[in-house]
Motif scaffolding. Structure first.
Motif: not given
Length: 191
Positions: A70-89
């Motif tokens: 559960m902790i990994l899902q929260i941290i990992g998903s948030g980080y992956m969404l942040y990375l996707s934002y950076l890649i898009c920009k």
């Protein structure tokens, strides 16, 4: 242990698209294979450390697995969404935009990557613990898994290098597709 099943499981888990592989491809696209290799080395070492931790603490992890996941899902998903934002920009005209593709970031990504953590937590008890009881055989098996993981990462570096001209020609589309793929992976962690 069925060696064929073990190797297939390791190859599917490491060669298929995931957060690390997508970041590697994006790094090759924007900064070249040399920079991507620094990230790849860090990712490989981080992957190895996770496997070693899993091997030594396997029984303790299993007792707390639901809480850890559960902790990994929260941290990992948030980080992956942040990375996707950076890649898009990302903008290839600005070379200082993405300096995050370092050995350290590749290493740390493995601890926030749910795909890698879940793989490390499952491959050891599913394949190695029931078969090998000696530290030597466990160590050799972990080295084989790390080698397979490195080959998976290297495949993504080579793919990016081979198709770099195409990726640059369609820069914005590639960035959006990579960002969407990473965002999709983040969402799939919860399903």
């Amino acid at each position: 242990m069925n060696i064929t099943s073990f190797v297939i499981y390791c190859m599917i888990a490491t060669f298929t698209p995931g957060p690390t592989n997508i970041v590697i491809l994006s790094t090759v696209h924007h900064h070249g294979a040399k920079k991507a290799m620094k990230y790849t080395y860090g990712a490989t070492v981080g992957f190895g450390v996770l496997l070693i931790i899993s091997a030594f603490l396997n029984s303790a992890f299993m007792a707390f697995l639901p809480k850890i996941i559960m902790i990994l899902q929260i941290i990992g998903s948030g980080y992956m969404l942040y990375l996707s934002y950076l890649i898009c920009k990302l903008d290839t005209a600005s070379p200082a935009v993405n300096q995050a593709a370092t050995f350290r970031s590749g290493f740390l990504m493995q601890f926030m990557n749910p795909k890698v953590v879940l793989f490390a937590l499952t491959v050891i008890p599913a394949f190695l613990v029931p078969t090998y009881h000696s530290r030597t055989m466990m160590s050799i098996s972990i080295m084989v898994i790390i080698g397979i993981g490195f080959l998976g990462f290297l495949t993504w570096v080579l793919f990016g290098a081979i198709f770099k001209a195409f990726l640059h020609k369609h820069n914005k589309i590639v960035n959006v597709l990579l960002a969407l793929s990473l965002a999709y992976a983040a969402v799939m962690v919860w399903l």
